[in-house]
Design a protein around this motif. Sequence first.
Motif, PDB file in Angstrom:
ATOM      1  N   GLN A  96       0.833  -1.214   0.000  1.00  0.00           N
ATOM      2  CA  GLN A  96       0.000   0.000   0.000  1.00  0.00           C
ATOM      3  C   GLN A  96       0.864   1.258   0.000  1.00  0.00           C
ATOM      4  O   GLN A  96       0.593   2.197  -0.738  1.00  0.00           O
ATOM      5  CB  GLN A  96      -0.936  -0.025   1.218  1.00  0.00           C
ATOM      6  CG  GLN A  96      -2.075   0.988   1.129  1.00  0.00           C
ATOM      7  CD  GLN A  96      -2.937   0.808  -0.114  1.00  0.00           C
ATOM      8  OE1 GLN A  96      -3.392  -0.287  -0.407  1.00  0.00           O
ATOM      9  NE2 GLN A  96      -3.129   1.873  -0.874  1.00  0.00           N
ATOM     10  N   MET A  99       2.295   1.827  -3.354  1.00  0.00           N
ATOM     11  CA  MET A  99       1.241   2.154  -4.303  1.00  0.00           C
ATOM     12  C   MET A  99       0.924   3.644  -4.186  1.00  0.00           C
ATOM     13  O   MET A  99       0.769   4.338  -5.185  1.00  0.00           O
ATOM     14  CB  MET A  99      -0.006   1.320  -3.997  1.00  0.00           C
ATOM     15  CG  MET A  99      -0.645   0.753  -5.234  1.00  0.00           C
ATOM     16  SD  MET A  99      -0.970  -1.007  -5.108  1.00  0.00           S
ATOM     17  CE  MET A  99      -2.241  -1.074  -3.886  1.00  0.00           C
ATOM     18  N   ASP A 100       0.831   4.112  -2.926  1.00  0.00           N
ATOM     19  CA  ASP A 100       0.571   5.537  -2.701  1.00  0.00           C
ATOM     20  C   ASP A 100       1.697   6.386  -3.275  1.00  0.00           C
ATOM     21  O   ASP A 100       1.465   7.423  -3.885  1.00  0.00           O
ATOM     22  CB  ASP A 100       0.443   5.815  -1.195  1.00  0.00           C
ATOM     23  CG  ASP A 100      -0.844   5.228  -0.637  1.00  0.00           C
ATOM     24  OD1 ASP A 100      -1.724   4.875  -1.442  1.00  0.00           O
ATOM     25  OD2 ASP A 100      -0.963   5.107   0.596  1.00  0.00           O
ATOM     26  N   LYS A 101       2.928   5.908  -3.038  1.00  0.00           N
ATOM     27  CA  LYS A 101       4.093   6.643  -3.530  1.00  0.00           C
ATOM     28  C   LYS A 101       4.036   6.774  -5.047  1.00  0.00           C
ATOM     29  O   LYS A 101       4.265   7.838  -5.610  1.00  0.00           O
ATOM     30  CB  LYS A 101       5.377   5.914  -3.114  1.00  0.00           C
ATOM     31  CG  LYS A 101       6.245   6.748  -2.185  1.00  0.00           C
ATOM     32  CD  LYS A 101       7.508   6.004  -1.845  1.00  0.00           C
ATOM     33  CE  LYS A 101       7.389   5.251  -0.521  1.00  0.00           C
ATOM     34  NZ  LYS A 101       8.483   4.307  -0.286  1.00  0.00           N
ATOM     35  N   VAL A 102       3.720   5.651  -5.704  1.00  0.00           N
ATOM     36  CA  VAL A 102       3.656   5.645  -7.160  1.00  0.00           C
ATOM     37  C   VAL A 102       2.567   6.591  -7.647  1.00  0.00           C
ATOM     38  O   VAL A 102       2.743   7.333  -8.612  1.00  0.00           O
ATOM     39  CB  VAL A 102       3.406   4.207  -7.689  1.00  0.00           C
ATOM     40  CG1 VAL A 102       3.075   4.226  -9.171  1.00  0.00           C
ATOM     41  CG2 VAL A 102       4.633   3.341  -7.443  1.00  0.00           C
ATOM     42  N   LYS A 103       1.460   6.571  -6.941  1.00  0.00           N
ATOM     43  CA  LYS A 103       0.346   7.440  -7.300  1.00  0.00           C
ATOM     44  C   LYS A 103       0.778   8.897  -7.205  1.00  0.00           C
ATOM     45  O   LYS A 103       0.527   9.699  -8.101  1.00  0.00           O
ATOM     46  CB  LYS A 103      -0.815   7.173  -6.347  1.00  0.00           C
ATOM     47  CG  LYS A 103      -2.164   7.174  -7.061  1.00  0.00           C
ATOM     48  CD  LYS A 103      -3.171   7.110  -6.013  1.00  0.00           C
ATOM     49  CE  LYS A 103      -4.445   6.562  -5.956  1.00  0.00           C
ATOM     50  NZ  LYS A 103      -5.034   6.358  -4.693  1.00  0.00           N
ATOM     51  N   GLU A 104       1.456   9.218  -6.083  1.00  0.00           N
ATOM     52  CA  GLU A 104       1.953  10.573  -5.890  1.00  0.00           C
ATOM     53  C   GLU A 104       2.875  10.981  -7.028  1.00  0.00           C
ATOM     54  O   GLU A 104       2.784  12.080  -7.563  1.00  0.00           O
ATOM     55  CB  GLU A 104       2.731  10.666  -4.572  1.00  0.00           C
ATOM     56  CG  GLU A 104       1.889  11.140  -3.403  1.00  0.00           C
ATOM     57  CD  GLU A 104       2.645  10.961  -2.100  1.00  0.00           C
ATOM     58  OE1 GLU A 104       3.846  11.293  -2.062  1.00  0.00           O
ATOM     59  OE2 GLU A 104       2.048  10.473  -1.134  1.00  0.00           O
ATOM     60  N   LYS A 106       2.962   9.808 -10.023  1.00  0.00           N
ATOM     61  CA  LYS A 106       2.186   9.988 -11.255  1.00  0.00           C
ATOM     62  C   LYS A 106       1.495  11.339 -11.248  1.00  0.00           C
ATOM     63  O   LYS A 106       1.484  12.054 -12.246  1.00  0.00           O
ATOM     64  CB  LYS A 106       1.146   8.875 -11.383  1.00  0.00           C
ATOM     65  CG  LYS A 106       1.699   7.643 -12.082  1.00  0.00           C
ATOM     66  CD  LYS A 106       0.584   6.651 -12.344  1.00  0.00           C
ATOM     67  CE  LYS A 106       1.155   5.297 -12.684  1.00  0.00           C
ATOM     68  NZ  LYS A 106       0.206   4.227 -12.362  1.00  0.00           N
ATOM     69  N   GLU A 107       0.922  11.677 -10.094  1.00  0.00           N
ATOM     70  CA  GLU A 107       0.246  12.968  -9.969  1.00  0.00           C
ATOM     71  C   GLU A 107       1.233  14.096 -10.208  1.00  0.00           C
ATOM     72  O   GLU A 107       0.929  15.069 -10.886  1.00  0.00           O
ATOM     73  CB  GLU A 107      -0.363  13.107  -8.567  1.00  0.00           C
ATOM     74  CG  GLU A 107      -1.528  12.175  -8.300  1.00  0.00           C
ATOM     75  CD  GLU A 107      -2.719  12.454  -9.212  1.00  0.00           C
ATOM     76  OE1 GLU A 107      -2.948  13.642  -9.510  1.00  0.00           O
ATOM     77  OE2 GLU A 107      -3.387  11.500  -9.629  1.00  0.00           O
ATOM     78  N   LYS A 110       1.965  14.468 -13.802  1.00  0.00           N
ATOM     79  CA  LYS A 110       0.813  15.060 -14.470  1.00  0.00           C
ATOM     80  C   LYS A 110       0.815  16.576 -14.276  1.00  0.00           C
ATOM     81  O   LYS A 110       0.611  17.341 -15.206  1.00  0.00           O
ATOM     82  CB  LYS A 110      -0.472  14.461 -13.889  1.00  0.00           C
ATOM     83  CG  LYS A 110      -1.392  13.903 -14.981  1.00  0.00           C
ATOM     84  CD  LYS A 110      -2.758  13.581 -14.420  1.00  0.00           C
ATOM     85  CE  LYS A 110      -2.943  12.118 -14.094  1.00  0.00           C
ATOM     86  NZ  LYS A 110      -4.172  11.856 -13.326  1.00  0.00           N
TER      87      LYS A 110
END
Length: 120
Positions: A96, A99-104, A106-107, A110
């Motif tokens: 988890q 996953m959060d790190k990767v999401k960050e 990606k954001e 972006k």
Amino acid sequence: MALTNCVRCGKVFSPEKITSVCPDCIQKENEDLRKVTEYLRDYPLANIMEVSDRTGVFPAQILRFIKSGSLRITAAPDAYKCRMCGKDVKKGTLCQDCMDKVKELKEAVKKKNKDKKKHR
Ligand SMILES: [Zn+2]
Ligand SMILES: [Zn+2]
């Protein structure tokens, strides 16, 4: 003593002990096993095709290692490890936290791209 065909090169030889590989190939076989074992230590969940691709060892060869018990692969679904930090995870490839790190990340990318457009 019974003669047998080497499973690697097909040469006929008489095995001194129970083996399916001729003396010429034993060294190559050990080398292959070492490569595969090392790769799987780093990537325990790699599939056979991937291992073959990275190590240059034929898939059939890898399967033979597994069948003969020389090689153990991680297949149990509860043995997943996070691909980023190595922490145990129930399923998937990332824990988890990662996953959060990767999401960050990606954001962030972006956002960067958006900023770039703005400056143009
Ligand atoms: Zn051989
Ligand atoms: Zn992680």
